[in-house]
Design a protein around this motif. Structure first.
Motif, mmCIF file in Angstrom:
data_model
loop_
_atom_site.group_PDB
_atom_site.id
_atom_site.type_symbol
_atom_site.label_atom_id
_atom_site.label_comp_id
_atom_site.label_asym_id
_atom_site.label_seq_id
_atom_site.Cartn_x
_atom_site.Cartn_y
_atom_site.Cartn_z
ATOM 1 N N ARG A 117 0.838 -1.216 0.000
ATOM 2 C CA ARG A 117 0.000 0.000 0.000
ATOM 3 C C ARG A 117 0.867 1.258 0.000
ATOM 4 N NH1 ARG A 117 -4.366 0.255 4.575
ATOM 5 N NH2 ARG A 117 -2.560 1.032 5.675
ATOM 6 N N LYS A 118 1.970 1.208 0.785
ATOM 7 C CA LYS A 118 2.867 2.392 0.848
ATOM 8 C C LYS A 118 3.519 2.660 -0.507
ATOM 9 C CE LYS A 118 3.808 2.271 5.746
ATOM 10 N NZ LYS A 118 4.589 1.573 6.741
ATOM 11 N N LYS A 119 3.821 1.577 -1.241
ATOM 12 C CA LYS A 119 4.447 1.737 -2.565
ATOM 13 C C LYS A 119 3.486 2.376 -3.556
ATOM 14 C CE LYS A 119 7.295 -2.308 -2.907
ATOM 15 N NZ LYS A 119 7.427 -3.489 -3.743
ATOM 16 N N GLY A 120 2.196 2.196 -3.298
ATOM 17 C CA GLY A 120 1.188 2.729 -4.209
ATOM 18 C C GLY A 120 0.803 1.696 -5.252
ATOM 19 N N PRO A 121 -0.278 2.004 -6.041
ATOM 20 C CA PRO A 121 -0.754 1.017 -7.024
ATOM 21 C C PRO A 121 0.285 0.758 -8.112
ATOM 22 C CG PRO A 121 -1.877 3.138 -7.289
ATOM 23 C CD PRO A 121 -1.014 3.242 -6.077
#
Lengths: 123, 242
Positions: A117-121
């Motif tokens: 989630r922190k890395k993003g989609p």
């Protein structure tokens, strides 16, 4: 009546923790924002556990995990149904797949999910 | 059947209350000003569980103010006295808590084989050791618990200090002919006995909130300490306060 064993456990559990931390019935009720008479009846399992917000305050006072205390009170955190409804099929598949795993493995999966989630989609 | 208890002079009961307050102070910080933290003494210091409940429904008798289950280390106070829900009952609630502490401190050895460890009755017993009712005639055990509560909630030195601070001197309030005539001149027309009661209750009622006790309990304590009296010196008994 199906929830009775959980409710009994909740009342006895919070009384034991409260007394171990030497918090008086009145002070505890004040901090939890419920009446001492109601708290006393909850502790004796004559009344069902209070609502989610009060259970969260109780967890905070006692230093307990709110989700565990909510489960003991026979409740599910109010944000969870919305989370499931965002991706009903994927989330149900995920939960069924994780069901039965030891807690430590579920925690590993949760940490992995948080990392993603922190890395993003993905692009 | 009332338990036959050993006679305790009032001075000994006062010492018992002072000792308990000093023990609490040694552990949690000295209590130097009222109100006395009576619930904390019961729950934190004596490690008794406090419950608030409908005691008529629980025990099957009307007018029950408090009960002690000595083997279970459990005290229950009737919900009709709970001050969050019934603010005007705070004095009676605190007096009843003090009364049950009085039973625990002074009478538990009548019910427990070893007051600190062993239990005379099985742990699972549901029979209350002591049931305290407002309507019952007070036997010696109940009177000893009443005196204990008064001495715990209104320690002598604190009462003297509060009196001096509130009234500006240690001079007692004496209702006498002069007081009566002064009140008559102010327009009070009540019969003498009623006027005396009103004046005394008024003076006690000004000090009572400092100790968070009822005006009646405060009046009895002030009369006992000779700070409040009628010219004829008639005193009230401490019975029937709780």
């Amino acid at each position: 009546m199906a929830n009775e064993p959980k409710q009994k456990k909740f009342g006895a559990h919070i009384r034991a923790l409260r007394e171990a931390q030497e918090i008086s019935l009145r002070k505890f009720a004040e901090r939890a924002q419920i009446s001492p008479t109601y708290l006393s009846k909850v502790e004796r399992d004559e009344f069902p556990p209070p609502g989610e917000e009060a259970v969260r305050r109780i967890a905070d006072i006692l230093g307990e995990d709110p989700d565990e205390l909510l489960a003991m009170a026979g409740k599910v955190a109010s944000d969870l149904p919305g989370i499931i409804h965002q991706h009903p099929r994927a989330m149900a598949t995920f939960l069924r797949a994780a069901s039965g795993l030891p807690a430590s493995e579920i925690e590993k999966l949760a940490r992995r999910a948080e990392g993603l989630r922190k890395k993003g989609p993905e692009k | 059947m009332p338990i036959k208890v050993k006679y305790l002079p009032k001075q000994h009961i006062e010492w018992n209350a002072q000792e308990l307050l000093a023990e609490y102070g040694g552990r949690y910080g000295e209590v130097v000003v009222p109100p006395i933290p009576v619930e904390e003494i019961l729950e934190k210091h004596l490690k008794l569980t406090l419950e608030i409940d409908n005691l008529e429904a629980r025990l099957g008798h009307p007018d029950i103010l408090g009960a002690l289950w000595a083997p279970d280390k459990l005290v229950a106070i009737d919900e009709s006295l709970e001050p969050t829900d019934h603010p005007n009952k705070e004095g009676r609630f605190r007096y009843t808590v003090g009364h049950e502490i009085g039973h625990w401190v002074q009478h538990r050895h009548y019910f427990l084989e070893d007051p600190d460890q062993g239990l005379l009755f099985p742990k699972a017993t549901s029979k209350a050791t002591v049931i305290c009712r407002s309507s019952q005639s007070k036997d010696p055990m109940e009177r000893q618990a009443d005196y204990f509560s008064a001495y715990l909630l209104m320690p002598k030195e604190m009462v003297y200090a509060a009196w001096e601070k509130h009234r500006g001197s240690m001079t007692p309030y004496i209702f006498n002919r002069t007081t009566r005539e002064n009140l008559r001149a102010m327009g009070f027309v009540e019969p003498g006995e009623l006027l005396a009661s009103m004046a005394i209750e008024f003076v006690a009622g000004e000090i009572a909130p400092i100790f968070r006790v009822s005006a009646k309990a405060m009046q009895i304590r002030l009369e006992e300490l000779k700070l409040l009296r009628r010219e004829d010196g008639s005193l009230f008994s401490m019975e029937g306060v709780a």
